[in-house]
Design an enzyme around this catalytic site. Structure first.
Site, PDB file in Angstrom:
ATOM      1  N   HIS A 132     -10.473   1.089   2.052  1.00  0.00           N
ATOM      2  CA  HIS A 132     -10.289   2.178   3.148  1.00  0.00           C
ATOM      3  C   HIS A 132     -11.570   2.065   3.973  1.00  0.00           C
ATOM      4  CE1 HIS A 132      -8.506   6.139   4.643  1.00  0.00           C
ATOM      5  NE2 HIS A 132      -9.802   6.096   5.270  1.00  0.00           N
ATOM      6  N   HIS A 146      -4.442  -0.449   5.895  1.00  0.00           N
ATOM      7  CA  HIS A 146      -4.132   0.507   7.148  1.00  0.00           C
ATOM      8  C   HIS A 146      -4.772   0.234   8.358  1.00  0.00           C
ATOM      9  CE1 HIS A 146      -7.027   3.288   5.313  1.00  0.00           C
ATOM     10  NE2 HIS A 146      -6.265   3.726   4.469  1.00  0.00           N
ATOM     11  N   LYS A 205      -9.769  -0.647  -5.446  1.00  0.00           N
ATOM     12  CA  LYS A 205      -9.737   0.123  -4.458  1.00  0.00           C
ATOM     13  C   LYS A 205     -10.945   0.861  -3.936  1.00  0.00           C
ATOM     14  CE  LYS A 205      -7.802   1.964  -0.571  1.00  0.00           C
ATOM     15  NZ  LYS A 205      -6.776   2.904  -0.352  1.00  0.00           N
ATOM     16  N   ASP A 234       1.570   2.745   3.459  1.00  0.00           N
ATOM     17  CA  ASP A 234       0.549   4.081   3.071  1.00  0.00           C
ATOM     18  C   ASP A 234       1.301   5.206   3.241  1.00  0.00           C
ATOM     19  OD1 ASP A 234      -1.649   5.359   2.854  1.00  0.00           O
ATOM     20  OD2 ASP A 234      -2.349   5.373   4.784  1.00  0.00           O
ATOM     21  N   HIS A 284       1.512   5.278  -1.842  1.00  0.00           N
ATOM     22  CA  HIS A 284       0.871   6.679  -2.773  1.00  0.00           C
ATOM     23  C   HIS A 284       2.309   7.177  -3.355  1.00  0.00           C
ATOM     24  CE1 HIS A 284      -3.045   6.471  -1.009  1.00  0.00           C
ATOM     25  NE2 HIS A 284      -2.506   6.048   0.017  1.00  0.00           N
ATOM     26  N   HIS A 344       0.932  -1.117   0.089  1.00  0.00           N
ATOM     27  CA  HIS A 344       0.122  -0.200   0.044  1.00  0.00           C
ATOM     28  C   HIS A 344       0.922   1.088   0.109  1.00  0.00           C
ATOM     29  CE1 HIS A 344      -3.616   2.168   1.687  1.00  0.00           C
ATOM     30  NE2 HIS A 344      -2.920   3.126   1.267  1.00  0.00           N
TER      31      HIS A 344
HETATM   32  N1  LIG Z   1      -3.362   8.029   4.697  1.00  0.00           N
HETATM   33  C1  LIG Z   1      -3.472   9.150   4.511  1.00  0.00           C
HETATM   34  O1  LIG Z   1      -3.566   9.871   5.215  1.00  0.00           O
HETATM   35  N2  LIG Z   1      -3.685   9.663   2.972  1.00  0.00           N
HETATM   36  C2  LIG Z   1      -3.667   9.103   1.981  1.00  0.00           C
HETATM   37  C3  LIG Z   1      -5.159   8.597   1.742  1.00  0.00           C
HETATM   38  C4  LIG Z   1      -5.124   7.290   2.354  1.00  0.00           C
HETATM   39  O2  LIG Z   1      -4.691   6.386   2.301  1.00  0.00           O
HETATM   40  O3  LIG Z   1      -6.279   7.513   2.927  1.00  0.00           O
HETATM   41  C5  LIG Z   1      -3.472  10.245   0.978  1.00  0.00           C
HETATM   42  O4  LIG Z   1      -3.273  10.001  -0.339  1.00  0.00           O
HETATM   43  O5  LIG Z   1      -2.522  11.046   1.228  1.00  0.00           O
HETATM   44 ZN   LIG Z   2      -3.221   5.125   1.638  1.00  0.00          ZN
HETATM   45 ZN   LIG Z   3      -6.808   5.160   3.070  1.00  0.00          ZN
END
Ligand SMILES: NC(=O)N[C@@H](CC(=O)O)C(=O)O
Ligand SMILES: [Zn+2]
Ligand SMILES: [Zn+2]
Length: 348
Positions: free
Chosen positions: A137, A175, A100, A248, A16, A14
């Site tokens: 999520h 998460h 997702k 995450d 970003h 996971h």
């Molecule tokens: N985890 C977070 O606080 N932020 C994530 C989005 C997510 O995973 O929910 C993001 O894309 O910034």
């Molecule tokens: Zn995330």
């Molecule tokens: Zn998330």
């Protein structure tokens, strides 16, 4: 005391990576230690179909450092208008490994998310048939629900129902942050797993709120009480194959987090496996790290484990105070502080 730890190369289930100019930093950071990563699709606009996933994947591949074998595993973003045909096309592209579900409005860039889970039942049916995992999520967004209770209420109102309705669908509860989520996942069938972040293992809400409000600890789902942190540490170090690594890591520009209304997300990719090693060491469980980081996720997704290794050494180093983030900069979690483990540069 162990000073050196060799692990089968881990994967991040996971992350970003964002897009555009941000990719040079985020991709280099993940590719430093991880073999593969499940790449979150919450771009603006989101990654909605195989064509968008394929184009995004190519931008990530183009951002890899020379010689890197890092492999991005793409994910579709479910919206109210996703169709079973989108899932078929994604599956046959061979590049998409999951879809997702973001409840609309739950987190960063989730405005196009699903407004009611029932609306995507035909899509979930197809995913179940084709063996495409559903990543969730898991937080409700109703304004009257306390932000610290959003995950628990999601389990009661949605997760239980979806798991019962789709007994063969692979589901990753992403998460997880609560004792309740740990118990739910433990009690569910082997088709249900969960990712756990390094920051939820290392921190609780006191770290974010006592002695001043610290925006770089603010993420969603929000850090909880220490009893929940303890439950996550128990789960991660339990050797239960349902629990696996998902950082995450979610970068935002420094000015967007240090603001009157700051964005949610912690940037950990630059030192992810090192942060997990600290958490496992606190529990005297370094011997459990390899299974959590390098076996369970691949096994859950039905993918081969990696076949090379990384070596962590006990070595104090200072985390950077800032990192480039496209035309901006970002403040990583633990900025300027001492980290206790480091990955050797040349990995056998
Ligand atoms: N985890 C977070 O606080 N932020 C994530 C989005 C997510 O995973 O929910 C993001 O894309 O910034
Ligand atoms: Zn995330
Ligand atoms: Zn998330």
């Amino acid at each position: 005391m162990t000073d050196r730890l060799t692990l089968l190369r881990p994967d991040d289930w996971h992350i970003h990576l964002r897009d555009g100019a941000a990719l040079s930093q985020t991709v280099a950071d993940v590719a430093r230690t991880f073999g593969r990563a499940i790449v979150m699709p919450n771009l603006v606009p989101p990654v909605r179909n195989a064509a968008e996933a394929s184009a995004y994947r190519q931008r990530i591949l183009d951002a890899r450092p020379a010689g890197s074998r890092f492999e991005p595993l793409m994910v579709l973003y479910l919206t109210d208008s996703t169709t079973p045909e989108d899932i078929h096309a994604a599956k046959s592209s061979g590049l998409v490994y999951a879809a997702k579900l973001y409840p609309a409005g739950a987190t960063t860039n989730s405005a196009s998310g699903v407004t009611s889970i029932d609306k995507v039942y035909p899509v979930l049916e197809t995913m179940s048939e084709l063996g495409v995992p559903l990543l969730i999520h898991g937080e409700v967004t109703r304004p009257e629900i306390d932000v610290f209770d959003r995950e628990k209420v999601f389990i009661d109102e949605h997760m239980s129902r979806v798991v019962t309705r789709f007994p063969d669908l692979k589901i990753v509860f992403e998460h997880i942050t609560t004792h309740d989520a740990v118990q739910f996942v433990e009690a569910a069938g082997t088709n249900v797993g969960a990712t756990i972040t390094a920051h939820h293992l290392l921190y609780n809400r006191n770290h974010m709120l006592v002695g001043g409000i610290r925006p770089h600890f603010y993420c969603l789902p929000i850090l909880k009480r220490n009893v929940h942190q303890e439950a996550l540490l128990d789960a991660a170090t339990s050797a239960n194959p349902k629990f696996f690594l998902g950082t995450d890591s979610a970068p935002h520009a420094q000015h967007a987090k240090e603001a009157a209304c700051g964005c949610a997300g912690c940037y950990t990719a630059y030192a992810a496996i090192e942060l997990y090693a600290e958490a496992f060491e606190q529990r005297n469980a370094l011997d459990k790290l390899e299974a959590f980081a390098s076996h369970h996720g691949a096994d859950f997704y039905g993918l081969p484990r990696n076949d090379d290794h990384i070596t962590l050494v006990r070595k104090e180093w200072t985390a950077p105070t800032t990192l480039p983030f496209g035309e901006h900069s970002l403040t990583p979690l633990r900025a300027g502080e001492t980290l206790r483990w480091h990955v050797l540069e040349e990995n056998a």
